[in-house]
Write a protein that holds these residues in place. Structure first.
Motif, PDB file in Angstrom:
ATOM      1  N   ASP A  97      20.784  72.946  25.640  1.00 10.08           N
ATOM      2  CA  ASP A  97      21.054  74.325  25.200  1.00 10.08           C
ATOM      3  C   ASP A  97      21.235  74.194  23.596  1.00 10.08           C
ATOM      4  O   ASP A  97      21.348  73.080  23.190  1.00 10.08           O
ATOM      5  N   ASP A  99      22.988  75.995  21.789  1.00 16.65           N
ATOM      6  CA  ASP A  99      24.457  76.335  21.485  1.00 16.65           C
ATOM      7  C   ASP A  99      25.549  75.409  21.092  1.00 16.65           C
ATOM      8  O   ASP A  99      26.572  75.619  20.855  1.00 16.65           O
ATOM      9  N   GLN A 101      26.818  73.582  23.279  1.00 14.66           N
ATOM     10  CA  GLN A 101      27.702  73.282  24.454  1.00 14.66           C
ATOM     11  C   GLN A 101      27.273  71.968  25.050  1.00 14.66           C
ATOM     12  O   GLN A 101      28.320  71.265  25.665  1.00 14.66           O
ATOM     13  N   ARG A 202      30.782  77.310  22.582  1.00 23.77           N
ATOM     14  CA  ARG A 202      29.480  77.550  22.295  1.00 23.77           C
ATOM     15  C   ARG A 202      29.892  77.618  20.639  1.00 23.77           C
ATOM     16  O   ARG A 202      30.683  78.528  20.247  1.00 23.77           O
TER      17      ARG A 202
END
Ligand code: UDP
Ligand code: MG
Length: 312
Positions: A97, A99, A101, A202
């Motif tokens: 991802d 973000d 994470q 995030r």
């Protein structure tokens, strides 16, 4: 990076992630440079309405090995990953991802698994940083999916995963209109493994998944990998029908035992039963509709993504 295919491709879908790109690259690229293998990064702009594409193109000037795939509009995370797969050239492919994470620092651990000969590297999120609702929902989903699909994975939700070229080609050759890549990948893998990875909050911005989109994803996962819901429907339907017959018999019996005076009150029982059946039927129809809708989509054979432009 011309001509020569890299050893590993990092595929990252991005939807309105302008705030995260810089921080992500600051951590990702040093990790990649420390690998002994050659690499490329494939970022997919999934129809962002913010400056994601602009920032990616600016970063590209300073960072060789970054490919940007711009989709025609927003197609959703899994379709974006598919688009990334189709453009990636690595022998191994790692998805993650945008973000943060999924910590980029976990990439070497995935590479180790590849070197040991695994062709699919799943991950289990440790110390998961999501809302209680999300964690609870995923726990139920993971269990349910394992039970009904027979796919033995502990955590389907984490997108920090590694795939061999063969597995990715398998996925690309069997395109499904809406799919759930971690689950689909297990079908093509010979030697899968799951490793624990850290999970972080995030970095910036909000989750791109609304409750409705999450629900859609659950349905993709459920209808995409099992016919069990249809079978359950059959049993529930049969159970209801039998209950209905028994209820009818008992109503007749009660009427005979207690006389006509009683029957008027029975009206309400009938109403209750009626509502119950009507509700159950609607539920059943909705579920059938889900499958039929998907058959319709599959029959139309529409592409799950459209690439606008690729920047190499
Ligand atoms: N994403 C995407 N298209 C979408 C929704 C999300 O490409 O329509 C990307 C998003 O930019 C991020 C990843 O998919 O890189 C995971 O999304 P998000 O962090 O919002 O999901 P969550 O972590 O809440 O499950
Ligand atoms: Mg996220």
């Amino acid at each position: 990076m011309t001509g020569q295919n890299p050893d590993v491709s990092i595929v990252i879908p991005m939807y309105n992630e302008e705030q995260n790109i810089h921080a992500l690259f600051q951590r990702l690229f040093p990790v990649l440079s420390s690998l002994s293998e050659s690499w490329e990064v494939v970022c997919i702009n999934d129809g962002s309405s913010d400056r994601t594409l602009e920032i990616l193109l600016a970063e590209q000037k300073a960072r060789p090995g970054l490919m940007v795939v711009d989709l025609a509009r927003n197609f959703g995370q899994h379709a974006a990953v598919m688009a990334g797969f189709s453009r990636s050239r690595g022998r191994w492919i790692i998805t993650m991802d945008a973000d943060l994470q999924n910590p980029p620092e976990e990439i070497p651990a995935i590479m180790d698994c590849f070197r040991k000969g695994h062709d699919l590297v799943g991950t289990v999120r440790m110390g998961r940083q999501d809302t209680a609702f999300r964690k609870w929902a995923s726990r139920i989903t993971n269990r349910l999916i394992t039970r009904i699909s027979g796919i033995k994975l502990q955590d389907f939700g984490c997108m920090l995963r590694g795939y061999s070229r063969d597995v990715v080609n398998g996925i690309l050759e069997n395109p499904e209109y809406r799919t759930f890549i971690p689950a689909l990948a297990t079908f093509f893998a010979h030697n899968p493994v799951e490793i624990p990875v850290r999970h972080e909050d995030r970095a910036a911005g909000d989750s791109k998944y609304s409750l409705l989109k999450l629900f859609g994803l659950q349905l993709d996962l459920m209808t995409g990998f099992s016919m069990w819901p249809l079978r359950i429907l059959f049993f529930v339907g049969m159970g209801l029908a039998i209950t209905g017959i028994l209820l009818a018999f008992s109503l007749v019996a009660l009427r005979i035992m207690f006389g006509p005076g009683w029957a008027a009150q029975g009206v309400f029982t009938l109403f209750a039963a009626l509502f119950f059946f009507v509700g159950a039927q609607f539920f059943a129809l909705g579920l059938l509709g889900e499958y039929i809708g998907r058959i319709f989509q599959a029959v139309r054979k529409r592409p799950s993504f459209l690439v606008g432009k690729v920047y190499v």
